[in-house]
Design an enzyme around this catalytic site. Structure first.
Site, short mmCIF file in Angstrom:
data_model
loop_
_atom_site.label_atom_id
_atom_site.label_comp_id
_atom_site.label_asym_id
_atom_site.label_seq_id
_atom_site.Cartn_x
_atom_site.Cartn_y
_atom_site.Cartn_z
N LYS A 1 0.83 -1.20 0.00
CA LYS A 1 0.00 0.00 0.00
C LYS A 1 0.87 1.26 0.00
O LYS A 1 0.64 2.17 -0.79
CB LYS A 1 -0.92 -0.03 1.23
CG LYS A 1 -1.87 1.13 1.33
CD LYS A 1 -3.13 0.75 2.08
CE LYS A 1 -2.97 0.81 3.58
NZ LYS A 1 -2.80 2.18 4.07
N ARG B 1 2.94 5.95 -3.13
CA ARG B 1 4.09 6.79 -3.51
C ARG B 1 4.37 6.68 -4.99
O ARG B 1 4.70 7.67 -5.65
CB ARG B 1 5.31 6.38 -2.68
CG ARG B 1 5.22 6.83 -1.22
CD ARG B 1 6.11 6.00 -0.33
NE ARG B 1 6.16 6.48 1.05
CZ ARG B 1 5.20 6.29 1.97
NH1 ARG B 1 4.08 5.65 1.62
NH2 ARG B 1 5.34 6.74 3.21
N ASP C 1 1.61 -0.83 11.94
CA ASP C 1 0.36 -1.37 11.38
C ASP C 1 0.13 -2.83 11.78
O ASP C 1 -0.94 -3.38 11.51
CB ASP C 1 0.38 -1.24 9.85
CG ASP C 1 0.25 0.21 9.41
OD1 ASP C 1 -0.24 1.03 10.21
OD2 ASP C 1 0.65 0.52 8.28
N LYS D 1 -5.32 6.38 14.40
CA LYS D 1 -5.32 5.60 13.14
C LYS D 1 -6.74 5.57 12.58
O LYS D 1 -7.55 6.42 12.91
CB LYS D 1 -4.78 4.19 13.40
CG LYS D 1 -3.29 4.18 13.73
CD LYS D 1 -2.48 4.60 12.52
CE LYS D 1 -1.00 4.72 12.85
NZ LYS D 1 -0.25 5.33 11.75
N ARG E 1 -7.57 2.81 17.56
CA ARG E 1 -7.17 1.41 17.52
C ARG E 1 -6.73 0.88 18.88
O ARG E 1 -6.91 -0.29 19.18
CB ARG E 1 -6.00 1.28 16.54
CG ARG E 1 -6.20 0.27 15.48
CD ARG E 1 -5.07 0.28 14.47
NE ARG E 1 -5.65 0.33 13.14
CZ ARG E 1 -4.94 0.44 12.03
NH1 ARG E 1 -3.62 0.55 12.10
NH2 ARG E 1 -5.54 0.45 10.87
N ARG F 1 -7.71 -3.14 9.70
CA ARG F 1 -6.71 -4.00 10.35
C ARG F 1 -7.28 -4.67 11.61
O ARG F 1 -6.87 -5.77 11.96
CB ARG F 1 -5.45 -3.21 10.67
CG ARG F 1 -4.79 -2.65 9.40
CD ARG F 1 -3.35 -2.28 9.62
NE ARG F 1 -2.87 -1.37 8.60
CZ ARG F 1 -2.51 -1.72 7.38
NH1 ARG F 1 -2.57 -2.98 7.00
NH2 ARG F 1 -2.10 -0.81 6.50
C1 S3P Z 1 2.06 4.95 6.20
C2 S3P Z 1 2.56 5.36 7.41
C3 S3P Z 1 1.99 4.97 8.71
C4 S3P Z 1 1.06 3.79 8.58
C5 S3P Z 1 0.13 3.90 7.41
C6 S3P Z 1 0.91 4.05 6.11
C7 S3P Z 1 2.72 5.43 4.97
O1 S3P Z 1 1.30 6.05 9.27
O2 S3P Z 1 0.31 3.60 9.76
O3 S3P Z 1 -0.69 2.74 7.31
O4 S3P Z 1 2.47 4.86 3.89
O5 S3P Z 1 3.51 6.36 5.05
P1 S3P Z 1 2.04 7.16 10.17
O6 S3P Z 1 3.13 7.73 9.37
O7 S3P Z 1 1.01 8.21 10.50
O8 S3P Z 1 2.50 6.44 11.41
#
Ligand code: S3P
Length: 423
Positions: free
Chosen positions: A13, A18, A306, A333, A337, A379
């Protein structure tokens, strides 16, 4: 339950978001093989189309083509980011460097999530924001010329870090960042280096220097370790057999859960090779294990943020008390969570408690029985579906459909694994 065979999980993901965002900024056509096609990935594709990128439909098994235009153009309407915090926060960084107004919103869960953690530093860089939902969405951004920033993040967060790095990219300015705790995922840094930008580390600071150029690219997206974790968890809880999850991203900033599983007495074998943008990919081989409790330190949390719902349900079957230190971030989150995991473990007959910012989970032996509330958090739903594969379990989950946010087809895949008929 016996597990056997080989299974694949959907594309990563974080890397899919990105790759879509950066491909939309390249001038020309990029190709993404094996990207995630879930609801969250579609949210990113949808808003990028509104900003001028041409993106082919995200369909499982299809290579996705992205025709970028170098810069975004002003969107016709509001940018709806669905359930996706990553889409919102990374896009805010990119829009901070574009000289037009854009309004972002999302579903009820996303509208409640904090955005000042990115808008405060982006304001320092020169972007302007109009809040309409307090520290949440909807939010209007007006970008423009940006200033360099040297900024200590309030929490270790890949979303904050990436938002500011992407602002540095479009604004053509230097960005220096310090994460307070352990290292969060570094996919953005790896991709930016791939485009020739200098992203280095000095005295704990991450230093971005302009000078590269986003060109169209081809990328094979590895399987998502966060999705693989649920299947690994099912294999650990099984009675016999062995499960191989093939083609999974094993970037060390994402595999903290494997180190915790090892301490819990469930070592997972990993074979890794390198792939595009320096992202290692490999197969995970998981086997059933009798679980021991452990302490997960504050420093470890960003590398498994996660995976805490899954690790917590596994801890609820360990022989003693497991503590997750300093997990306050879980409150912001897709749901609260932290409270929800504890509540749901108790709802199925387990023992869990939040003390300050720590989560304590004590293992029990009786089969899990009861009703789980997911608050539409993918999740949480998937973690308890894994617990429900235990013999004698009777667990009702109020919303399994939300798994499609990150793992399309999860219920079917889990059934296949639990039936011992993977691959
Ligand atoms: C992610 C960063 C995380 C993660 C999210 C995806 C990312 O969040 O929990 O599922 O792709 O940069 P945080 O950066 O807020 O911790």
């Amino acid at each position: 339950m016996k597990v056997t065979g080989t299974i694949r999980v959907p594309g990563d993901k974080s890397i899919t978001h990105r790759a879509l965002l950066l491909a939309a900024l390249g001038r020309g056509v990029s190709h993404l093989g094996g990207p995630l096609t879930s609801l969250d990935a579609r949210s990113t594709a949808r808003v990028l189309r509104q900003l001028g990128a041409e993106i082919s439909p995200l369909r499982e098994g299809d290579v996705v083509t992205v025709r970028g235009r170098g810069r975004f153009r002003p969107p016709g309407g509001t940018l709806h980011c669905g359930n996706s915090g990553t889409t919102t926060r990374l896009l805010l960084g990119l829009l901070a460097g574009h000289r037009f107004r854009a309004t972002l919103t999302g579903d009820a869960s996303l509208r409640r999530r904090p955005m000042r953690r990115v808008t405060a530093p982006l304001t320092e860089m020169g972007a302007k924001f109009e809040e309409r939902g307090g520290d949440g969405l909807p939010l209007t951004v007006r970008g423009g010329p940006l200033r360099p920033i040297r900024y200590a993040l309030p929490v270790s967060s890949a979303q904050i870090k990436s938002s500011l790095l992407l602002a540095g990219l479009v604004g053509d300015v230097e960005v220096d960042l310090l994460e307070p705790g352990g290292r969060s995922r570094d996919h953005t840094e790896r991709m930016l280096r791939g485009f020739g930008f200098q992203v280095s580390e000095r005295d704990g600071w991450i230093e971005f220097r302009p000078g590269g150029r986003v060109e169209p690219f081809d990328l094979q997206v590895p399987g998502d370790p966060s999705s693989a974790a649920f299947l690994v968890g099912a294999a650990v809880l099984a009675e016999s057999g062995e499960l191989r999850v093939a083609g999974v991203g094993v970037n060390p900033t994402r595999t903290g859960f494997l180190r915790v599983l090892e301490r819990m007495g469930a070592p997972v074998t990993v074979s890794a090779t390198d792939t595009g943008f320096g992202e290692p990919v490999g197969d995970l081989i998981a086997r059933p294990a009798a679980l021991r409790p452990t302490e997960v330190t504050a420093e470890e949390i960003p590398g498994l943020i996660d995976e805490i719902p899954l690790l917590a349900v596994l801890a609820s079957r360990a022989d003693g008390e497991t503590v997750f230190r300093d997990v306050g971030e879980l409150r912001v989150k897709e749901s609260d969570r932290l409270g929800l995991i504890a509540e749901d473990i108790r709802a199925v007959g387990g023992k869990a408690e939040v003390r300050g910012d720590d989560l304590h989970v004590e293992g029990v032996q009786s089969p899990p029985r009861g009703s789980v509330r997911t608050a539409a958090d993918h999740r949480v739903a998937m973690a308890f579906a894994v617990l429900a594969t235990l013999p004698g379990a009777r667990v009702a989950i109020d919303d399994m459909a939300c798994a499609a946010v990150s793992f399309p087809g999860f219920p079917r895949t889990l059934r296949q694994v639990a039936a011992g008929s993977a691959g």
